[in-house]
Design a protein around this motif. Sequence first.
Motif, short mmCIF file in Angstrom:
data_model
loop_
_atom_site.label_atom_id
_atom_site.label_comp_id
_atom_site.label_asym_id
_atom_site.label_seq_id
_atom_site.Cartn_x
_atom_site.Cartn_y
_atom_site.Cartn_z
N THR A 62 1.07 -1.07 0.12
CA THR A 62 -0.22 0.24 0.12
C THR A 62 0.70 1.50 -0.35
OG1 THR A 62 -2.18 -0.89 1.23
CG2 THR A 62 -1.99 1.15 1.29
N ALA A 63 1.81 1.43 0.82
CA ALA A 63 3.33 2.17 1.18
C ALA A 63 3.98 2.66 -0.40
CB ALA A 63 4.28 2.15 1.79
N LEU A 64 3.85 1.07 -0.54
CA LEU A 64 4.24 1.89 -2.03
C LEU A 64 3.72 2.24 -3.59
CD1 LEU A 64 6.91 -1.28 -2.07
CD2 LEU A 64 7.55 1.08 -2.25
N GLY A 65 2.72 1.69 -3.25
CA GLY A 65 1.20 1.92 -4.20
C GLY A 65 0.79 3.37 -4.39
N LEU A 66 0.69 4.14 -3.05
CA LEU A 66 0.33 5.09 -2.68
C LEU A 66 1.41 5.84 -3.42
CD1 LEU A 66 -2.58 4.72 0.15
CD2 LEU A 66 -2.55 5.06 -1.83
N SER A 67 2.36 6.00 -2.12
CA SER A 67 4.05 6.69 -3.24
C SER A 67 3.36 7.36 -4.44
CB SER A 67 4.50 6.45 -2.81
OG SER A 67 5.18 6.67 -1.29
N ALA A 68 3.79 5.72 -5.52
CA ALA A 68 4.06 6.46 -6.82
C ALA A 68 2.70 7.08 -7.14
CB ALA A 68 4.38 4.15 -7.25
N VAL A 69 1.60 6.26 -7.10
CA VAL A 69 0.80 7.05 -7.18
C VAL A 69 0.83 8.36 -6.88
CG1 VAL A 69 -2.03 7.72 -7.11
CG2 VAL A 69 -1.16 5.23 -7.02
N LEU A 70 0.62 9.36 -5.48
CA LEU A 70 0.86 10.70 -5.35
C LEU A 70 2.12 11.33 -6.21
CD1 LEU A 70 0.55 10.58 -1.57
CD2 LEU A 70 -1.15 11.09 -3.87
N ALA A 135 -6.69 -4.32 1.92
CA ALA A 135 -6.61 -3.00 1.14
C ALA A 135 -7.03 -2.30 1.44
CB ALA A 135 -6.74 -3.28 0.24
N LEU A 136 -8.33 -1.78 2.27
CA LEU A 136 -9.23 -0.33 2.30
C LEU A 136 -9.07 0.21 3.67
CD1 LEU A 136 -12.46 -1.12 1.38
CD2 LEU A 136 -11.46 0.02 0.71
N THR A 137 -8.43 -0.63 4.66
CA THR A 137 -7.52 -0.94 5.66
C THR A 137 -6.57 0.45 5.94
OG1 THR A 137 -8.55 -2.96 6.94
CG2 THR A 137 -7.35 -1.15 8.30
N TRP A 138 -5.62 -0.55 4.59
CA TRP A 138 -4.55 -0.26 4.73
C TRP A 138 -4.47 1.42 4.44
CZ3 TRP A 138 -0.48 -0.56 7.82
CH2 TRP A 138 -0.27 -1.11 8.87
N ILE A 139 -5.15 1.93 3.09
CA ILE A 139 -5.12 3.34 1.98
C ILE A 139 -5.89 3.81 3.35
CG2 ILE A 139 -6.47 3.91 0.56
CD1 ILE A 139 -7.04 1.62 -0.96
N ALA A 140 -6.61 3.62 4.22
CA ALA A 140 -7.08 4.69 5.36
C ALA A 140 -5.66 5.01 6.05
CB ALA A 140 -8.30 3.46 6.17
N ILE A 141 -4.95 3.60 6.85
CA ILE A 141 -3.49 3.92 7.46
C ILE A 141 -2.71 5.35 7.30
CG2 ILE A 141 -1.78 2.53 9.04
CD1 ILE A 141 -3.98 0.61 9.22
N ILE A 142 -2.21 4.31 6.07
CA ILE A 142 -1.39 5.14 5.34
C ILE A 142 -1.89 6.38 4.67
CG2 ILE A 142 0.26 5.21 3.17
CD1 ILE A 142 0.64 3.27 5.16
N ALA A 143 -3.13 6.25 4.39
CA ALA A 143 -3.32 7.83 4.14
C ALA A 143 -3.44 9.22 5.77
CB ALA A 143 -4.86 7.83 3.51
N LEU A 144 -3.45 8.59 6.39
CA LEU A 144 -3.53 9.31 7.14
C LEU A 144 -1.76 10.13 7.83
CD1 LEU A 144 -5.59 7.25 10.39
CD2 LEU A 144 -6.02 9.60 9.17
#
Length: 213
Positions: A62-70, A135-144
């Motif tokens: 999740t962290a790698l995916g969100l970092s790449a997307v952002l 997946a949704l749980t980690w999206i919420a946690i990483i986004a915070l």
Amino acid sequence: MEQISTYLPGILLAYSAFLLGVSSPGPNVLAVIGTSMSVSRKAGISLALGVATGSFTWAMLTALGLSAVLATYAAAITVIKIVGGLYLLWLAYKAFKSAASAHDIEARALDGETRSPFGYALRGYIIQMTNPKAALTWIAIIALGLQPGAPVWVAVVIVTGTFLLSIVIHVLYAVAFSTPIMVTLYGKARRYIQATLGAFFAFAGFKLLTSRN
């Protein structure tokens, strides 16, 4: 030092969301509890380590995916925050509903024959990785905790910290609930725990939805 103080509140909020989320037993935690009670403490600990490893995998992906997307689409943070915030509010609803219910937790051992420690660890990993809510749980946690433009070390701290917390908490579940009395004690405090979780998830969800960062 100034950079640390900038990202520390988000990191601590991510830790808190993860810690309180683990305090609300889902299929993975109930499997650890049930295995410790019905099979052995050793089997429960092995299962717990597998669950913790699966949690680390989800956190890293999740962290790698969100970092790449952002990094590619800065505007995507708005969508991510909406999804994460709504999911946290849904968790708040579920926690308040559980607090109002007289239904107690149902912990039972895994189906099938007794496994080796590695077998239990592998099963715990599979349980965590095939959990559709992970997946949704980690999206919420990483986004915070992961703000736009945050350096790589922030994601590393969040992933590493939650992994260590996951190991400690799940192993504690395995050790503590190897005695049936702990289920009784938890059952008596369950409503208060769920109400507290509901309040925190509602706060975190509202904060994520209204954040301008």
